[in-house]
Write an enzyme that holds these catalytic residues in place. Structure first.
Site, PDB file in Angstrom:
ATOM      1  CB  CYS A 114       6.953  -3.768  -3.682  1.00  0.00           C
ATOM      2  SG  CYS A 114       5.210  -3.308  -3.636  1.00  0.00           S
ATOM      3  CG  ASN A 169       6.548  -9.507  -3.399  1.00  0.00           C
ATOM      4  OD1 ASN A 169       5.322  -9.432  -3.488  1.00  0.00           O
ATOM      5  ND2 ASN A 169       7.253  -8.671  -2.673  1.00  0.00           N
ATOM      6  N   GLY A 221       0.736 -18.974  -2.409  1.00  0.00           N
ATOM      7  CA  GLY A 221      -0.417 -19.867  -2.532  1.00  0.00           C
ATOM      8  C   GLY A 221      -0.517 -20.963  -1.499  1.00  0.00           C
TER       9      GLY A 221
HETATM   10  C1  FMN Z   1      -2.655  -7.521   0.348  1.00  0.00           C
HETATM   11  C2  FMN Z   1      -1.208  -7.910   0.206  1.00  0.00           C
HETATM   12  C3  FMN Z   1      -0.214  -7.060   0.700  1.00  0.00           C
HETATM   13  C4  FMN Z   1       1.133  -7.407   0.560  1.00  0.00           C
HETATM   14  N1  FMN Z   1       2.088  -6.573   1.077  1.00  0.00           N
HETATM   15  C5  FMN Z   1       3.402  -6.930   1.000  1.00  0.00           C
HETATM   16  C6  FMN Z   1       4.413  -6.125   1.584  1.00  0.00           C
HETATM   17  O1  FMN Z   1       4.159  -5.071   2.185  1.00  0.00           O
HETATM   18  N2  FMN Z   1       5.712  -6.541   1.472  1.00  0.00           N
HETATM   19  C7  FMN Z   1       6.060  -7.716   0.843  1.00  0.00           C
HETATM   20  O2  FMN Z   1       7.242  -8.059   0.804  1.00  0.00           O
HETATM   21  N3  FMN Z   1       5.101  -8.502   0.292  1.00  0.00           N
HETATM   22  C8  FMN Z   1       3.799  -8.138   0.356  1.00  0.00           C
HETATM   23  N4  FMN Z   1       2.842  -8.964  -0.203  1.00  0.00           N
HETATM   24  C9  FMN Z   1       3.242 -10.216  -0.864  1.00  0.00           C
HETATM   25  C10 FMN Z   1       3.145 -11.401   0.087  1.00  0.00           C
HETATM   26  O3  FMN Z   1       4.037 -11.244   1.178  1.00  0.00           O
HETATM   27  C11 FMN Z   1       3.454 -12.731  -0.630  1.00  0.00           C
HETATM   28  O4  FMN Z   1       4.768 -12.688  -1.124  1.00  0.00           O
HETATM   29  C12 FMN Z   1       2.491 -13.017  -1.773  1.00  0.00           C
HETATM   30  O5  FMN Z   1       1.194 -12.583  -1.467  1.00  0.00           O
HETATM   31  C13 FMN Z   1       2.442 -14.492  -2.153  1.00  0.00           C
HETATM   32  O6  FMN Z   1       1.977 -15.286  -1.098  1.00  0.00           O
HETATM   33  P1  FMN Z   1       0.444 -15.794  -0.986  1.00  0.00           P
HETATM   34  O7  FMN Z   1       0.098 -16.409  -2.307  1.00  0.00           O
HETATM   35  O8  FMN Z   1       0.436 -16.785   0.145  1.00  0.00           O
HETATM   36  O9  FMN Z   1      -0.363 -14.585  -0.686  1.00  0.00           O
HETATM   37  C14 FMN Z   1       1.492  -8.631  -0.082  1.00  0.00           C
HETATM   38  C15 FMN Z   1       0.484  -9.470  -0.555  1.00  0.00           C
HETATM   39  C16 FMN Z   1      -0.852  -9.137  -0.417  1.00  0.00           C
HETATM   40  C17 FMN Z   1      -1.893 -10.074  -0.962  1.00  0.00           C
END
Ligand code: FMN
Ligand code: FAD
Ligand code: FES
Lengths: 271, 231
Positions: A114, A169, A221
């Protein structure tokens, strides 16, 4: 069939159960030993090809999660992956030992990455080893794409007993208000997600698939069937959707439909 | 929870704002004060907008073009089509005895639909300039004040206040009418509880405005000035 999951922190199955039921498994927001309110607002900001968040692991804490949330999540009828977090290896071991006793939990994903909270002192290897000692459930290690030697860390967590990897992440990013030139997020820096992260996720999956023999959930993404297919071609065995869910809660179904159309038209990525 | 796609029927200038009128085609308009997430052409995330008018044929949104999301929405032309998700959140309670609608600036947006549902109660609107006050045409019969006169200078007593407007206005109303129903704003990525981005301090702890609100009882808002309200 490529399994489609949500990315941790990007869907609340209790407020949108119909969306959760379109997934092959539901991944919870990261749960920590104690309740957390998260960072002060504003804590999201759109950027040109992505978004920043500084939510800061807002969650009810493991006790309330086990008592109030998990029983209701089990009612969804899909496998439940619980994302576990903490601020020391002992925190992760504590959360994992409690999850270990619960039949509703299918898999534990260790959030080792995180960008919005202080990182634990111990390295990923020590945390995975502590978690491994605390549970017999399948353990996925979710790693940051910013690690200096990602494939090396992947090999280390595999040796420490991880059963799979979740990649990736978010990356740290900053957005400034155009008028004041001050950070738009109250926390200053946040985690970058969305289309900007997709080539980063592809590279991470590609590199780690060559370094370890573990199943990989590709995240970063993903917004359409072709994005999912590319992650699988790079070495993922499943994909998770995060930011794309915000604009369109129907995205898991659309990805499946697009994958069905793509099948036969492009080389089989080998799953 | 499904996104729908609708055509733009008309788009009209209303003072400095734009009234975007979409074909309704079976869409549930929800309760006054509820909102939709509208696809912002060319942007990653949709933007929250209140239902301004609901007729059997149309659903209309009043847009203040202030940034990269609202500007392309305000530039849409008849025949264009966009996705939208809703109705979302909790709107105004309509079981009030002596309603008074209060709006500040773009905070007028949810009031025409609210007024129609309440049978045209008295309304008080405040605007920054005479140009902005042209939007008062959307609420015939409303009393209008223009800066430096504030709505709180013209506020009668003994009413159930239902209001939307800038944060200073909502805070001033809270001091006078702690039971007022106030429509607040926060940055929203999803509008349906998925992102936890819209957190505001209610009852002493951070909660999701898209789930708890956007309309909340004035006395519940305990947070400092991190919350944003209609300019
Ligand atoms: C609003 C938000 C909250 C997130 N909270 C967490 C979380 O609590 N734990 C975690 O492992 N990743 C968290 N992430 C990361 C996502 O799980 C993911 O790894 C990251 O957004 C990339 O994927 P995406 O481009 O499809 O969003 C969060 C992402 C966003 C945008
Ligand atoms: C439930 C709800 C209903 C709404 N209904 C309407 C409506 O009916 N009509 C309407 O026009 N708008 C409405 N809004 C506001 C509208 O959604 C925002 O103005 C819009 O999302 C802004 O997006 P943007 O990309 O155009 O501008 P942005 O770039 O997001 O912001 C525009 C301006 O606001 C400033 N700003 C951004 N964030 C903050 C902050 N946290 N604090 C202070 N200033 C900030 C920016 O600097 C910029 O000048 C509503 C909001 C909510 C939450
Ligand atoms: S806008 Fe995403 S949780 Fe409220």
């Amino acid at each position: 069939m490529i399994p489609v999951l949500n990315a941790s922190g990007c869907l609340d199955a209790l407020t949108a159960p119909d969306v959760a039921r379109t997934l092959d498994a539901y991944v919870t927001k990261t749960v920590t030993p104690l309740p957390r309110e998260g960072n002060p607002p504003p804590r999201i900001a759109e950027t040109d090809v992505g978004m920043l968040n500084s939510i800061g692991l807002a969650n009810p804490g493991i006790d309330a999660f086990l008592g109030e949330h998990l029983p209701r999540l089990a009612g969804l009828g899909i496998p439940i992956w619980v994302s576990a977090g903490g601020f020391s290896a002992a925190d992760y071991a504590h959360v994992c030992s409690l999850l270990d006793t619960r039949a509703e939990v299918d898999t534990i994903e260790l959030n080792l990455s995180c960008p919005n909270v202080d990182a634990p002192e111990e390295d990923a290897l020590a945390i995975v080893a502590a978690a491994r000692a605390a549970t017999v459930k399948p353990l996925y290690a979710k790693l940051s794409p910013a690690l200096p030697n990602l494939p090396g860390t992947a090999a280390a967590v595999a040796a420490a007993g991880a059963d799979g990897l979740t990649l990736v992440n978010t990356l740290r990013g900053l957005a400034l208000d155009p008028a004041t030139l001050r950070p738009r997020l109250a926390a200053g820096i946040g985690g970058l997600s969305g289309p900007a992260l997709r080539p980063v996720a592809l590279a991470a999956v590609y590199a780690c698939a060559r370094a370890v023999d573990l199943p990989i959930v590709g995240v970063g993404g993903v917004a359409c069937g072709r994005d999912a297919l590319e992650l699988v071609a790079a070495g993922a065995s499943a994909v998770a959707v995060g930011t794309a869910l915000f604009a369109d809660p129907g995205v898991p179904g659309r990805i499946r439909a697009e994958l069905a159309v793509l099948r036969g038209r492009v080389p089989d990525p080998g799953v | 929870m499904r996104r729908e796609r609708r055509r733009v029927e008309r788009a009209d200038d209303v003072g400095p704002y734009r009234l975007l009128r979409l074909e309704r085609d079976g869409l549930d308009a929800g309760e006054p004060g509820q909102f939709f997430m509208l696809e912002a052409p060319g942007r990653l995330l949709p933007r929250p907008l209140s239902v301004c008018l609901a007729t059997p044929a149309e659903l209309a949104f009043l847009i203040d073009p202030v940034g990269p999301g609202t500007r392309p929405l305000a530039a849409l032309a008849p025949g264009d089509a966009i996705h939208l998700l809703g109705p979302l959140g909790r709107g105004f309670r309509l079981d009030v005895e002596r309603p008074l609608l209060v709006g500040g600036g773009i905070g007028i947006a949810p009031l025409p639909y609210l007024s129609a549902r309440l049978g045209g109660p008295p309304a008080l609107l405040g605007f920054r300039t005479a140009g902005h006050a042209e939007a008062a045409a959307l609420l015939p019969g409303a009393e209008v004040v223009i800066d430096p006169v504030l709505v709180t200078d013209a506020l009668p007593s003994g009413h159930d206040v239902l209001a939307c407007g800038p944060e200073p206005m909502l805070r001033a109303l809270t001091a006078i009418y702690p039971d007022a129903q106030l429509a607040w704003e926060a940055p929203m990525a999803c509008g349906y509880g998925a992102c936890y981005g819209c957190a505001v301090e209610l009852d002493g702890r951070l909660q999701r405005l898209c789930i708890e609100g956007p309309v909340v009882a004035a006395r519940r808002v305990t947070g400092a000035s991190t919350m944003r309200a209609g300019r």
